[in-house]
Design a protein around this motif. Structure first.
Motif, PDB file in Angstrom:
ATOM      1  N   LYS A 184       0.830  -1.211   0.000  1.00 46.90           N
ATOM      2  CA  LYS A 184       0.000   0.000   0.000  1.00 46.90           C
ATOM      3  C   LYS A 184       0.866   1.263   0.000  1.00 46.90           C
ATOM      4  N   THR A 185       1.966   1.227   0.729  1.00 47.62           N
ATOM      5  CA  THR A 185       2.879   2.391   0.751  1.00 47.62           C
ATOM      6  C   THR A 185       3.448   2.627  -0.638  1.00 47.62           C
ATOM      7  N   LEU A 186       3.878   1.542  -1.263  1.00 52.39           N
ATOM      8  CA  LEU A 186       4.496   1.650  -2.591  1.00 52.39           C
ATOM      9  C   LEU A 186       3.498   2.181  -3.613  1.00 52.39           C
ATOM     10  N   ALA A 187       2.261   1.736  -3.494  1.00 53.45           N
ATOM     11  CA  ALA A 187       1.230   2.145  -4.474  1.00 53.45           C
ATOM     12  C   ALA A 187       1.014   3.658  -4.449  1.00 53.45           C
ATOM     13  N   GLY A 188       1.365   4.268  -3.325  1.00 49.24           N
ATOM     14  CA  GLY A 188       1.169   5.725  -3.225  1.00 49.24           C
ATOM     15  C   GLY A 188       2.228   6.527  -3.957  1.00 49.24           C
ATOM     16  N   PHE A 189       3.295   5.853  -4.425  1.00 47.88           N
ATOM     17  CA  PHE A 189       4.380   6.569  -5.112  1.00 47.88           C
ATOM     18  C   PHE A 189       4.168   6.573  -6.623  1.00 47.88           C
ATOM     19  N   PRO A 190       4.395   7.710  -7.292  1.00 45.98           N
ATOM     20  CA  PRO A 190       4.413   7.685  -8.763  1.00 45.98           C
ATOM     21  C   PRO A 190       5.544   6.783  -9.231  1.00 45.98           C
ATOM     22  N   ARG A 191       5.375   6.151 -10.377  1.00 43.55           N
ATOM     23  CA  ARG A 191       6.363   5.176 -10.836  1.00 43.55           C
ATOM     24  C   ARG A 191       7.737   5.807 -11.062  1.00 43.55           C
ATOM     25  N   ASP A 192       7.731   7.113 -11.374  1.00 46.29           N
ATOM     26  CA  ASP A 192       9.042   7.731 -11.683  1.00 46.29           C
ATOM     27  C   ASP A 192       9.649   8.418 -10.458  1.00 46.29           C
ATOM     28  N   ALA A 193       9.111   8.154  -9.274  1.00 48.04           N
ATOM     29  CA  ALA A 193       9.745   8.684  -8.045  1.00 48.04           C
ATOM     30  C   ALA A 193      11.124   8.038  -7.907  1.00 48.04           C
ATOM     31  N   HIS A 194      12.051   8.735  -7.249  1.00 45.51           N
ATOM     32  CA  HIS A 194      13.398   8.171  -7.149  1.00 45.51           C
ATOM     33  C   HIS A 194      13.358   6.889  -6.306  1.00 45.51           C
ATOM     34  N   PRO A 195      14.009   5.829  -6.769  1.00 49.51           N
ATOM     35  CA  PRO A 195      13.965   4.549  -6.055  1.00 49.51           C
ATOM     36  C   PRO A 195      14.450   4.618  -4.617  1.00 49.51           C
ATOM     37  N   MET A 196      15.403   5.503  -4.325  1.00 52.14           N
ATOM     38  CA  MET A 196      15.900   5.590  -2.945  1.00 52.14           C
ATOM     39  C   MET A 196      14.833   6.177  -2.024  1.00 52.14           C
ATOM     40  N   SER A 197      14.016   7.085  -2.549  1.00 48.15           N
ATOM     41  CA  SER A 197      12.917   7.632  -1.726  1.00 48.15           C
ATOM     42  C   SER A 197      11.896   6.537  -1.433  1.00 48.15           C
ATOM     43  N   MET A 198      11.613   5.736  -2.453  1.00 47.13           N
ATOM     44  CA  MET A 198      10.655   4.641  -2.255  1.00 47.13           C
ATOM     45  C   MET A 198      11.214   3.617  -1.267  1.00 47.13           C
ATOM     46  N   LEU A 199      12.490   3.312  -1.405  1.00 46.60           N
ATOM     47  CA  LEU A 199      13.104   2.290  -0.538  1.00 46.60           C
ATOM     48  C   LEU A 199      13.057   2.739   0.916  1.00 46.60           C
ATOM     49  N   MET A 200      13.347   4.014   1.148  1.00 46.08           N
ATOM     50  CA  MET A 200      13.277   4.555   2.519  1.00 46.08           C
ATOM     51  C   MET A 200      11.904   4.305   3.114  1.00 46.08           C
ATOM     52  N   ALA A 201      10.882   4.664   2.326  1.00 48.78           N
ATOM     53  CA  ALA A 201       9.493   4.545   2.810  1.00 48.78           C
ATOM     54  C   ALA A 201       9.135   3.087   3.074  1.00 48.78           C
ATOM     55  N   LEU A 202       9.612   2.195   2.207  1.00 52.20           N
ATOM     56  CA  LEU A 202       9.251   0.774   2.379  1.00 52.20           C
ATOM     57  C   LEU A 202       9.938   0.176   3.600  1.00 52.20           C
ATOM     58  N   VAL A 203      11.136   0.641   3.925  1.00 52.37           N
ATOM     59  CA  VAL A 203      11.820   0.114   5.124  1.00 52.37           C
ATOM     60  C   VAL A 203      11.035   0.529   6.363  1.00 52.37           C
ATOM     61  N   VAL A 204      10.566   1.774   6.390  1.00 53.97           N
ATOM     62  CA  VAL A 204       9.752   2.231   7.526  1.00 53.97           C
ATOM     63  C   VAL A 204       8.432   1.450   7.566  1.00 53.97           C
ATOM     64  N   ALA A 205       7.845   1.234   6.383  1.00 54.71           N
ATOM     65  CA  ALA A 205       6.569   0.484   6.329  1.00 54.71           C
ATOM     66  C   ALA A 205       6.781  -0.952   6.817  1.00 54.71           C
ATOM     67  N   ALA A 206       7.928  -1.540   6.448  1.00 55.91           N
ATOM     68  CA  ALA A 206       8.209  -2.917   6.891  1.00 55.91           C
ATOM     69  C   ALA A 206       8.351  -2.968   8.411  1.00 55.91           C
ATOM     70  N   GLY A 207       8.831  -1.868   8.982  1.00 61.02           N
ATOM     71  CA  GLY A 207       8.968  -1.821  10.449  1.00 61.02           C
ATOM     72  C   GLY A 207       7.622  -1.809  11.145  1.00 61.02           C
ATOM     73  N   ALA A 208       6.587  -1.392  10.418  1.00 63.54           N
ATOM     74  CA  ALA A 208       5.243  -1.320  11.028  1.00 63.54           C
ATOM     75  C   ALA A 208       4.757  -2.709  11.425  1.00 63.54           C
ATOM     76  N   GLN A 209       5.289  -3.747  10.779  1.00 59.64           N
ATOM     77  CA  GLN A 209       4.872  -5.115  11.122  1.00 59.64           C
ATOM     78  C   GLN A 209       5.735  -5.692  12.239  1.00 59.64           C
ATOM     79  N   GLU A 210       6.625  -4.857  12.804  1.00 56.78           N
ATOM     80  CA  GLU A 210       7.550  -5.348  13.834  1.00 56.78           C
ATOM     81  C   GLU A 210       7.530  -4.446  15.069  1.00 56.78           C
ATOM     82  N   PRO A 211       6.435  -4.402  15.807  1.00 55.02           N
ATOM     83  CA  PRO A 211       6.387  -3.530  16.992  1.00 55.02           C
ATOM     84  C   PRO A 211       7.482  -3.869  18.005  1.00 55.02           C
ATOM     85  N   ASP A 212       7.917  -5.140  18.056  1.00 61.02           N
ATOM     86  CA  ASP A 212       8.954  -5.521  19.033  1.00 61.02           C
ATOM     87  C   ASP A 212      10.323  -4.953  18.660  1.00 61.02           C
ATOM     88  N   ALA A 213      10.438  -4.401  17.452  1.00 66.44           N
ATOM     89  CA  ALA A 213      11.751  -3.864  17.029  1.00 66.44           C
ATOM     90  C   ALA A 213      12.187  -2.714  17.928  1.00 66.44           C
TER      91      ALA A 213
END
Ligand code: SDX
Length: 432
Positions: free
Chosen positions: A128-157
């Protein structure tokens, strides 16, 4: 005080303002900066500090992970020379080595591969996070967001003071990076993500998640080996900008996912990991070997930088750049010679003979040739630094884990010298 060989060596300083003398103990060729605080003019002074913009001459920690000798071009992970690791160990062995401190046995490696594979499922928060990005957004910006989104499934982190939890989260981050990165690539191409395949190696699984167009896609072993070694070469590099970012953010007891996202942000800068993208764009803009002299004139006049050259630590050839030469040969044998290689090789030849570069100890660094290899493997320049980030994640999390277990560390908070105005009066807005 960095724990190591005790010594009676001392640095004697004398404050000419007061005649006060101080003997600072020397350990590992460093002195404790806090010792300077004893130097005061008035008793209620804060005490002396050391001024070091960009921390060029400041040791922030002790570490047992990566050793670099910048003068001799030496790089070792946990004491193992990078040349031997690149030739004799897989990237998964290197990840284990960075995290655990030694190379794994065959049994440990097989268990580790299964463990990492088990962590590669990611939540739909990522999609869902990725879907919010335009396809031509810089990949590093998308990767940053996805790492934070992946952390959302890990409250114990956030239980960062629990060593077992830290190690588990470190492995989850390492396991998920290629999956998140492949999601970014597929999103940019308008393609559905490809499910991880635990039967493949770390590098092979990544290449398949990126490039597979059908279920019977097979990874070329030459490209798999090249990707594996490229990840290894980027594994860790002691206290570089992005790793220092991981440590600074981690020192506040933030989640490692948020610290890793901050590290990706730092890495994206063209002076750091973003240089591999900048090199390719530079080579394309120079366009031909004949155009090199005009470009070099711009460099001498400080109108341009030769991206991929120079390094804060290496004042000799970056050992990783040497290893890339062999990888480039193997990849180009398969894919055909990258036409920009001729410009890169001639640029290097001229630069290494040029007094401007020699007098400044400027040599090719890891980013000068890596982009040419990535491009020949089928990656686009905007994506190159994502590949750097996958390789560097084991280093980031290993350094973070070491920081959190270091009793000498506290929340990072440098000081400043204030040169601005003081005690001004605020006038009402209509009287300003
Ligand atoms: C990485 O720290 C790490 O370990 C990083 C890294 C890692 O694995 O994490 O190794 C990865 O980031 C490698 C570096 C990638 N960046 C680039 O290739 C960008 C181009 N390089 C430069 O921006 C520069 O060399 C740095 C940023 C890498 C290092 O900069 P420093 O140590 O601060 O050196 P400096 O900028 O003060 O330069 C010293 C002199 C200056 O000239 P003078 O003012 O003394 O006359 O060298 C010149 C600079 O202008 N110079 C360059 C140059 N790099 C430095 N001139 C032309 N082209 C260059 N690339």
């Amino acid at each position: 005080m960095p724990q190591d060989t005790p010594s009676n060596d001392t640095l004697h300083v004398r404050d000419s303002r007061t005649g006060q003398e101080l003997a600072l103990p020397i350990t590992n060729d460093t002195v404790p900066a806090m010792g300077l605080r004893q130097l005061k003019v008035q008793d209620d002074d804060f005490g002396m500090l050391s001024y070091d913009p960009a921390f060029k001459n400041t040791v922030s920690c002790t570490s047992r992970i990566t050793f670099i000798d910048g003068g001799r071009g030496i790089l070792e992970y946990r004491g193992y020379p990078i040349e031997q690791l690149a030739e004799r160990a897989s990237f998964e062995e290197v990840i284990w080595c960075l995290l655990e401190g030694d190379l794994p046995s065959r049994g440990q490696l097989d268990e580790f591969h299964a463990e990492l594979s088990g962590y590669q499922a990611i939540s739909d928060t990522v999609a869902k996070t990725l879907a919010g990005f335009p396809r031509d957004a810089h990949p590093m910006s998308m990767l940053m967001a996805l790492v934070v989104a992946a952390g959302a499934q890990e409250p114990d982190a956030r239980n960062v003071r629990d060593p077992a939890e830290r190690r588990a989260q470190a492995k989850k981050l390492v396991a998920r990076m290629p999956v998140l990165a492949a999601h970014v690539w597929r999103h940019r191409k308008g393609l559905a993500p490809v499910t991880p395949d635990p039967s493949l190696s770390y590098a092979g699984n990544f290449l398949r998640m990126v490039f597979a167009e059908s279920d019977d896609y097979t990874v070329d072993p030459v490209l798999e080996k090249a990707m594996d070694v490229l990840f290894t070469l980027h594994g860790d590099h002691e206290q570089n900008c992005s790793t220092s970012t991981m440590r600074v953010v981690g020192s506040a007891e933030a989640s490692p996912y948020n610290a890793a996202a901050a590290s990706i942000a730092a890495l994206s800068g063209p002076l750091h990991g973003g240089a591999n993208e900048a090199v390719l764009k530079l080579l394309a803009s120079i366009g031909s070997v004949e155009a090199i002299p005009a470009f070099m004139e711009k460099v001498r006049n400080r109108e341009a930088k030769l991206m991929g050259f120079g390094h804060r630590v290496y004042k000799s050839y970056d050992p990783r750049a040497r290893i890339l030469g062999q990888i480039a040969h193997d990849v180009f044998e398969l894919t055909g010679r990258n036409p920009l290689l001729d410009i890169a090789v001639e640029l290097e030849r001229i630069a290494l003979a040029e007094d401007y570069f020699k007098s400044r100890n400027l040599y090719p660094n890891v980013d000068f040739y890596s982009g040419l290899i990535y491009q020949s493997m089928g990656f686009e320049p905007e994506y190159f630094t994502v590949l750097f980030a996958i390789g560097r994640m084991p280093g980031w999390v290993s350094q973070w884990d070491e920081l959190m277990g270091d009793s000498e560390q506290k929340i990072a908070r440098p000081r400043q010298v204030y040169l601005g105005e003081r005690q001004r009066t605020v006038a009402p807005v209509d009287e300003r």
